[in-house]
Design a protein around this motif. Structure first.
Motif, short mmCIF file in Angstrom:
data_model
loop_
_atom_site.label_atom_id
_atom_site.label_comp_id
_atom_site.label_asym_id
_atom_site.label_seq_id
_atom_site.Cartn_x
_atom_site.Cartn_y
_atom_site.Cartn_z
N ARG A 1 -40.61 -86.77 -2.76
CA ARG A 1 -41.52 -87.63 -2.14
C ARG A 1 -42.25 -87.01 -0.76
O ARG A 1 -41.48 -86.32 0.06
N PHE A 2 -43.47 -87.69 -0.68
CA PHE A 2 -44.15 -87.07 0.70
C PHE A 2 -43.54 -87.79 1.63
O PHE A 2 -43.18 -89.15 1.69
N ALA A 3 -43.45 -87.22 2.75
CA ALA A 3 -43.49 -88.06 4.04
C ALA A 3 -44.59 -88.94 4.39
O ALA A 3 -45.67 -88.57 4.04
N ASP A 4 -44.24 -89.94 4.94
CA ASP A 4 -45.61 -90.68 5.48
C ASP A 4 -46.91 -89.80 6.07
O ASP A 4 -47.96 -90.27 5.96
N VAL A 5 -46.55 -88.79 6.98
CA VAL A 5 -47.69 -88.27 7.48
C VAL A 5 -48.17 -87.23 6.61
O VAL A 5 -49.52 -86.88 6.57
N GLU A 6 -47.42 -86.72 5.69
CA GLU A 6 -47.90 -85.96 4.59
C GLU A 6 -48.95 -86.66 3.62
O GLU A 6 -49.88 -86.29 3.29
N ARG A 7 -48.60 -88.05 3.42
CA ARG A 7 -49.36 -88.70 2.49
C ARG A 7 -50.58 -89.20 3.16
O ARG A 7 -51.56 -89.07 2.46
N GLU A 8 -50.67 -89.57 4.32
CA GLU A 8 -51.72 -89.72 5.07
C GLU A 8 -52.68 -88.55 5.34
O GLU A 8 -53.85 -88.84 5.03
N ALA A 9 -52.19 -87.22 5.74
CA ALA A 9 -52.99 -86.48 5.70
C ALA A 9 -53.64 -86.22 4.40
O ALA A 9 -54.99 -85.58 4.39
N LEU A 10 -52.86 -85.98 3.14
CA LEU A 10 -53.71 -85.81 1.86
C LEU A 10 -54.76 -86.99 1.63
O LEU A 10 -55.76 -86.57 1.26
N ALA A 11 -54.24 -88.11 1.92
CA ALA A 11 -55.25 -89.01 1.57
C ALA A 11 -56.25 -89.28 2.37
O ALA A 11 -57.59 -89.89 2.05
N SER A 12 -56.49 -88.83 3.75
CA SER A 12 -57.85 -88.71 4.46
C SER A 12 -58.49 -87.43 4.37
O SER A 12 -59.23 -87.10 5.18
N ASP B 1 -57.47 -84.70 5.49
CA ASP B 1 -57.22 -83.96 6.94
C ASP B 1 -56.70 -82.45 6.52
O ASP B 1 -55.17 -82.49 6.98
N TYR B 2 -57.27 -81.56 6.40
CA TYR B 2 -56.85 -80.33 6.10
C TYR B 2 -56.31 -79.77 7.32
O TYR B 2 -55.69 -78.84 7.40
N VAL B 3 -56.74 -80.15 8.70
CA VAL B 3 -56.47 -79.70 9.66
C VAL B 3 -54.76 -80.05 9.85
O VAL B 3 -53.99 -79.37 10.34
N LYS B 4 -54.70 -81.38 9.82
CA LYS B 4 -53.06 -81.85 9.78
C LYS B 4 -52.36 -81.07 8.60
O LYS B 4 -51.04 -80.88 8.82
#
Length: 119
Positions: free
Chosen positions: A55-66, A68-71
């Protein structure tokens, strides 16, 4: 967090033109679908097998969903996988090499040693 899962997402999406377009147009929906349907499939396995724990961690999921390649880079996603996928999605919106230059500008604040990308 799982750098393996981040890299698996980037790798599998980048290799399917339909998924590249789906991720470009509906990133949050694509991440949610991929996590539910593809995250636990064993990579390059030709028989139907799956694991159950990824499962993705919330921070990973949000970076992918937005997008955010820097994150993602900060989280340890492999920069080659990130760059190739985001070129496929956004190069058409820039002048020749424009997206690559934008990518480099946005990551310019990182200095050695870079975030660990080992999986």
């Amino acid at each position: 967090m799982s750098r393996y899962l981040l890299n698996k997402f980037l790798y599998t999406v980048d290799r399917d033109p339909a998924l590249v377009e789906r991720y470009r147009e509906d990133p949050r929906g694509t991440v949610t679908w991929w996590e539910a349907e593809r995250a636990n499939q064993i990579l390059n396995c030709h028989v139907p097998e799956a694991s159950t724990w990824l499962r993705f961690a919330d921070v990973e999921r949000e970076a992918l969903a937005s997008h955010d390649y820097v994150k993602l880079f900060e989280l340890g996603a492999h920069p080659f996988l990130t760059l190739t996928l985001f070129i496929a999605m956004f190069e058409r919106d820039h002048e020749p090499l424009g997206f690559q230059q934008e990518y480099a500008r946005r990551l310019a604040h990182f200095s050695l040693p870079y975030p660990d990308i080992a999986t």
